[in-house]
Design an enzyme around this catalytic site. Structure first.
Site, PDB file in Angstrom:
ATOM      1  N   ARG A  59     -40.360 -88.275  66.045  1.00 41.08           N
ATOM      2  CA  ARG A  59     -41.057 -89.555  66.209  1.00 41.08           C
ATOM      3  C   ARG A  59     -40.953 -90.454  64.996  1.00 41.08           C
ATOM      4  O   ARG A  59     -40.812 -91.670  65.135  1.00 41.08           O
ATOM      5  CB  ARG A  59     -42.492 -89.365  66.688  1.00 41.08           C
ATOM      6  CG  ARG A  59     -43.496 -88.859  65.760  1.00 41.08           C
ATOM      7  CD  ARG A  59     -44.426 -87.884  66.406  1.00 41.08           C
ATOM      8  NE  ARG A  59     -43.795 -86.576  66.450  1.00 41.08           N
ATOM      9  CZ  ARG A  59     -43.577 -85.903  67.570  1.00 41.08           C
ATOM     10  NH1 ARG A  59     -43.962 -86.369  68.714  1.00 41.08           N
ATOM     11  NH2 ARG A  59     -42.984 -84.727  67.512  1.00 41.08           N
ATOM     12  N   THR A  60     -41.029 -89.905  63.783  1.00 42.91           N
ATOM     13  CA  THR A  60     -41.010 -90.788  62.615  1.00 42.91           C
ATOM     14  C   THR A  60     -39.668 -91.518  62.524  1.00 42.91           C
ATOM     15  O   THR A  60     -39.611 -92.729  62.315  1.00 42.91           O
ATOM     16  CB  THR A  60     -41.268 -89.973  61.331  1.00 42.91           C
ATOM     17  OG1 THR A  60     -42.505 -89.279  61.483  1.00 42.91           O
ATOM     18  CG2 THR A  60     -41.344 -90.863  60.105  1.00 42.91           C
ATOM     19  N   LYS A  88     -21.563 -81.852  48.625  1.00 42.73           N
ATOM     20  CA  LYS A  88     -20.441 -81.767  47.666  1.00 42.73           C
ATOM     21  C   LYS A  88     -20.955 -81.903  46.235  1.00 42.73           C
ATOM     22  O   LYS A  88     -20.167 -82.095  45.320  1.00 42.73           O
ATOM     23  CB  LYS A  88     -19.436 -82.880  47.948  1.00 42.73           C
ATOM     24  CG  LYS A  88     -18.841 -82.853  49.344  1.00 42.73           C
ATOM     25  CD  LYS A  88     -17.830 -83.992  49.474  1.00 42.73           C
ATOM     26  CE  LYS A  88     -17.348 -84.144  50.899  1.00 42.73           C
ATOM     27  NZ  LYS A  88     -16.576 -85.386  51.079  1.00 42.73           N
ATOM     28  N   ARG A 109     -36.605 -89.239  54.693  1.00 41.12           N
ATOM     29  CA  ARG A 109     -37.406 -88.007  54.689  1.00 41.12           C
ATOM     30  C   ARG A 109     -36.582 -86.942  53.990  1.00 41.12           C
ATOM     31  O   ARG A 109     -35.363 -86.850  54.193  1.00 41.12           O
ATOM     32  CB  ARG A 109     -37.732 -87.575  56.112  1.00 41.12           C
ATOM     33  CG  ARG A 109     -38.326 -86.178  56.195  1.00 41.12           C
ATOM     34  CD  ARG A 109     -38.810 -85.834  57.574  1.00 41.12           C
ATOM     35  NE  ARG A 109     -40.013 -86.590  57.910  1.00 41.12           N
ATOM     36  CZ  ARG A 109     -40.736 -86.382  59.010  1.00 41.12           C
ATOM     37  NH1 ARG A 109     -40.378 -85.452  59.876  1.00 41.12           N
ATOM     38  NH2 ARG A 109     -41.814 -87.101  59.258  1.00 41.12           N
ATOM     39  N   HIS A 137     -46.914 -88.629  53.236  1.00 40.26           N
ATOM     40  CA  HIS A 137     -46.332 -89.225  54.442  1.00 40.26           C
ATOM     41  C   HIS A 137     -47.089 -90.543  54.671  1.00 40.26           C
ATOM     42  O   HIS A 137     -47.925 -90.641  55.574  1.00 40.26           O
ATOM     43  CB  HIS A 137     -46.511 -88.263  55.617  1.00 40.26           C
ATOM     44  CG  HIS A 137     -45.672 -88.557  56.813  1.00 40.26           C
ATOM     45  ND1 HIS A 137     -45.083 -89.785  57.054  1.00 40.26           N
ATOM     46  CD2 HIS A 137     -45.330 -87.779  57.879  1.00 40.26           C
ATOM     47  CE1 HIS A 137     -44.418 -89.730  58.199  1.00 40.26           C
ATOM     48  NE2 HIS A 137     -44.549 -88.533  58.710  1.00 40.26           N
TER      49      HIS A 137
END
Ligand code: NCD
Length: 337
Positions: A59-60, A88, A109, A137
């Site tokens: 959802r975010t 890498k 995130r 958050h």
């Protein structure tokens, strides 16, 4: 107001004052006809959101992307670590320097606390924190508080004087960390923190609430903690943060709310919230699906509100709030019945 947000990162709710919250919420209100497709706007036409999700999200991620699309902008997305040059050996700062050349704003995130701030320190465009490890958050806490404001308004109340029980994994749950911080900005808040002792709210956050004059009680008894609250805010055991996932099994399903417990212990009209996803596996089930018919279950109103709050954040950091209506355009694909 817009000058303060303009070009700013949104990394922690600690950067906000009470007036900022009010500003975000009133702009979120204004976004409603756009989110409901009753109006459309092209205010961010040509703008690009870099959406970088290094950790699981439904959802975010989609909410940030849809919010940007609804303002007329485009989204370029990267999901997971495997496809990125970070594997890498590229540093987050180099990645930020490069990607901010392609984007007008970035949402991100990452599983490591502090990593979004590190990325932001090398970004040339605003970065919105979509969750950094168990730290914060911010957009979730804003949408949660916006939901609380709306739910209480229907009962003739405002956020001051709120009584809330936060339940579940308060140690690793970043949504409750950010929400607790935001509540410090208001007056006369009563917070009951309900968790197994090993998963209690970090002491500095409890101290922050107390230093702001809020009344905080800690408990591990669900039934006794939900009797005199306006909001029950349940959370999932954050199994991905445990050093050994089998440890999470010890706590799963300990603090379950279902309709029978609600009816027996909660005041009528107590609002039930959860940041989602709720863990619906039989052994977890922190919010039973038998609550789905309960009109006070606000979990899907939270997700709807998230779109409005994220639209407001984009409009503020890109400084287009006064232009949203100016660039409104005809809705061609949907005619409300
Ligand atoms: C939360 C998160 O990612 O912190 N989910 C969300 O963004 N709505 C809560 C969780 O995962 O339990």
């Amino acid at each position: 107001m817009c000058v303060k947000f303009r070009g700013s990162h949104v990394l922690s709710v600690a950067q906000f004052e009470r007036g900022d919250i009010e500003a975000i919420f009133r702009i979120a209100d204004h976004m409603e006809p756009y989110a409901q497709r009753r109006r459309a706007t092209r205010v961010l036409e040509g703008a690009i959101l870099g959406s970088m999700f290094f950790e699981a999200s439904t959802r975010t991620r989609i909410s940030f992307g849809s919010a940007f699309n609804l303002l007329g902008g485009e989204v370029r997305e990267s999901v997971g670590m495997d496809s990125l040059s970070l594997v890498k050996g590229e540093s987050l700062r180099d990645t930020a320097r490069v990607l901010s050349g392609f984007s007008d704003v970035i949402c991100m995130r990452h599983p490591v606390a502090g990593s979004v701030a590190e990325f932001a320190s090398a970004s040339r465009v605003p970065v919105l924190n979509g969750g950094d490890g168990s730290n914060e958050h911010p957009s979730q806490a804003l949408l949660d508080l916006y939901t609380i404001e709306k739910e209480l308004a229907g009962r003739g109340r405002n956020i001051d004087g709120l009584r809330i029980a936060m339940i579940g994994d308060l140690r690793y749950g970043r949504t409750v960390h950010s929400l607790a911080r935001l509540l410090s900005l208001f007056e006369g808040i009563q917070v009951v923190l309900v968790s197994p002792p090993e998963l209690s709210m970090p002491a500095p956050l409890v101290e922050e609430l107390r230093a702001a004059g809020q009344r905080v009680v800690e408990s591990d008894n669900l039934e006794a903690s939900i009797t005199h609250v306006d909001i029950v805010y349940s959370t999932r055991i954050q199994e991905e943060r445990f050093p050994d996932r089998r440890q999470a099994d010890l706590y799963r399903g300990r603090l379950r709310l279902n309709q029978a417990i609600y009816t027996q212990y909660c005041e009528p009209n107590t609002v039930i919230m959860h940041p989602l996803p709720r863990d619906s596996r039989a052994e977890a089930n922190e919010l039973d699906i038998d609550l789905d018919q309960n009109p006070n279950l606000a979990i899907f109103r939270q997700t709807d509100n998230g779109l409005l709050v994220r639209m407001a954040l984009f409009a503020l950091v890109l400084d287009v709030v006064p232009l949203v209506d100016k660039y409104a355009c005809e809705v061609r694909w949907y005619t409300p019945g």
